[in-house]
Design an enzyme around this catalytic site. Structure first.
Site, PDB file in Angstrom:
ATOM      1  N   HIS A 160       0.836  -1.198   0.000  1.00 43.31           N
ATOM      2  CA  HIS A 160       0.000   0.000   0.000  1.00 43.31           C
ATOM      3  C   HIS A 160       0.870   1.247   0.000  1.00 43.31           C
ATOM      4  O   HIS A 160       2.005   1.221   0.463  1.00 43.31           O
ATOM      5  CB  HIS A 160      -0.949   0.031   1.204  1.00 43.31           C
ATOM      6  CG  HIS A 160      -0.246  -0.019   2.530  1.00 43.31           C
ATOM      7  ND1 HIS A 160       0.197  -1.196   3.086  1.00 43.31           N
ATOM      8  CD2 HIS A 160       0.105   0.951   3.405  1.00 43.31           C
ATOM      9  CE1 HIS A 160       0.781  -0.946   4.251  1.00 43.31           C
ATOM     10  NE2 HIS A 160       0.744   0.361   4.460  1.00 43.31           N
ATOM     11  N   HIS A 175       0.835   5.329   1.143  1.00 43.57           N
ATOM     12  CA  HIS A 175       0.155   6.379   1.894  1.00 43.57           C
ATOM     13  C   HIS A 175       0.193   7.674   1.093  1.00 43.57           C
ATOM     14  O   HIS A 175       1.258   8.076   0.618  1.00 43.57           O
ATOM     15  CB  HIS A 175       0.889   6.693   3.208  1.00 43.57           C
ATOM     16  CG  HIS A 175       0.897   5.579   4.203  1.00 43.57           C
ATOM     17  ND1 HIS A 175       0.095   5.577   5.323  1.00 43.57           N
ATOM     18  CD2 HIS A 175       1.616   4.426   4.265  1.00 43.57           C
ATOM     19  CE1 HIS A 175       0.328   4.484   6.038  1.00 43.57           C
ATOM     20  NE2 HIS A 175       1.259   3.763   5.417  1.00 43.57           N
TER      21      HIS A 175
HETATM   22  P1  5GP Z   1       1.824   0.820   7.447  1.00 48.36           P
HETATM   23  O1  5GP Z   1       2.317   1.192   8.819  1.00 48.36           O
HETATM   24  O2  5GP Z   1       1.733  -0.687   7.268  1.00 48.36           O
HETATM   25  O3  5GP Z   1       2.548   1.493   6.337  1.00 48.36           O
HETATM   26  O4  5GP Z   1       0.372   1.409   7.369  1.00 48.36           O
HETATM   27  C1  5GP Z   1      -0.778   0.720   7.691  1.00 48.36           C
HETATM   28  C2  5GP Z   1      -1.876   1.741   7.836  1.00 48.36           C
HETATM   29  O5  5GP Z   1      -3.119   1.055   7.829  1.00 48.36           O
HETATM   30  C3  5GP Z   1      -1.824   2.546   9.149  1.00 48.36           C
HETATM   31  O6  5GP Z   1      -1.667   3.928   8.859  1.00 48.36           O
HETATM   32  C4  5GP Z   1      -3.161   2.242   9.829  1.00 48.36           C
HETATM   33  O7  5GP Z   1      -3.745   3.364  10.432  1.00 48.36           O
HETATM   34  C5  5GP Z   1      -4.004   1.731   8.669  1.00 48.36           C
HETATM   35  N1  5GP Z   1      -5.005   0.754   9.047  1.00 48.36           N
HETATM   36  C6  5GP Z   1      -4.821  -0.330   9.844  1.00 48.36           C
HETATM   37  N2  5GP Z   1      -5.967  -1.027   9.963  1.00 48.36           N
HETATM   38  C7  5GP Z   1      -6.899  -0.359   9.227  1.00 48.36           C
HETATM   39  C8  5GP Z   1      -8.288  -0.586   8.965  1.00 48.36           C
HETATM   40  O8  5GP Z   1      -8.912  -1.541   9.417  1.00 48.36           O
HETATM   41  N3  5GP Z   1      -8.908   0.317   8.143  1.00 48.36           N
HETATM   42  C9  5GP Z   1      -8.256   1.400   7.619  1.00 48.36           C
HETATM   43  N4  5GP Z   1      -8.966   2.220   6.827  1.00 48.36           N
HETATM   44  N5  5GP Z   1      -6.961   1.634   7.844  1.00 48.36           N
HETATM   45  C10 5GP Z   1      -6.279   0.778   8.646  1.00 48.36           C
END
Ligand code: 5GP
Ligand code: ZN
Length: 131
Positions: free
Chosen positions: A97, A99
């Site tokens: 993903h 951001h």
């Molecule tokens: P990472 O730290 O893996 O780059 O980002 C994961 C992101 O997913 C985090 O910013 C977190 O807030 C978001 N996230 C985690 N669980 C969920 C969810 O159930 N729904 C949504 N919309 N975002 C989520």
């Protein structure tokens, strides 16, 4: 099944910013800044290093299109594009993903700081270019 695969499938609800056959963009539950969005391929891969080139290009293309729309319609001044890759880099959801974090001013709720270190640059270059 990972949490983003469950979101893609619809068994976990989400606020959809964009959807097509291959991609989904949703509002991040954390909303670090207003409009914080995640763009993800529907097909599971653990992180962007695992995606094939076509998939990756398609994803990043949409990241740019959505960034422009988010900035314009939310009146942001810029954005940070972030791809956390593996847990050492802060990845918490092991589904590729990107951001999109809209920025409103330099003191809003995200703080990215680059600390400086002294390394031998030539040595690093040699290593990077090793086969
Ligand atoms: P990472 O730290 O893996 O780059 O980002 C994961 C992101 O997913 C985090 O910013 C977190 O807030 C978001 N996230 C985690 N669980 C969920 C969810 O159930 N729904 C949504 N919309 N975002 C989520
Ligand atoms: Zn997944």
């Amino acid at each position: 099944m990972c949490i983003f695969c469950q979101i893609v499938e619809g068994s976990i609800p989400s606020e959809k910013v964009y959807e097509d056959d291959n991609l989904l963009a949703i509002l991040d539950i954390a909303q670090t800044t207003k409009g914080h969005t995640l763009v993800l391929p529907k097909k599971h891969s653990n992180n962007f290093l695992e995606m094939d080139e076509k998939e990756y290009m398609n994803l990043m293309n949409k990241v740019q299109v959505l960034s422009k729309r988010i900035i314009k319609n939310l009146n942001a001044k810029g954005c940070n594009i972030l791809i956390n890759t593996n847990k050492e880099a802060g990845q918490t959801v092991m589904h590729s993903h990107v951001h999109i974090i809209p920025r409103y001013d330099e003191n809003d709720s995200i703080n990215i700081s680059f600390k400086e270190n002294k390394y031998d640059l030539n040595e690093i270059l040699e290593k990077i270019n090793e086969d």
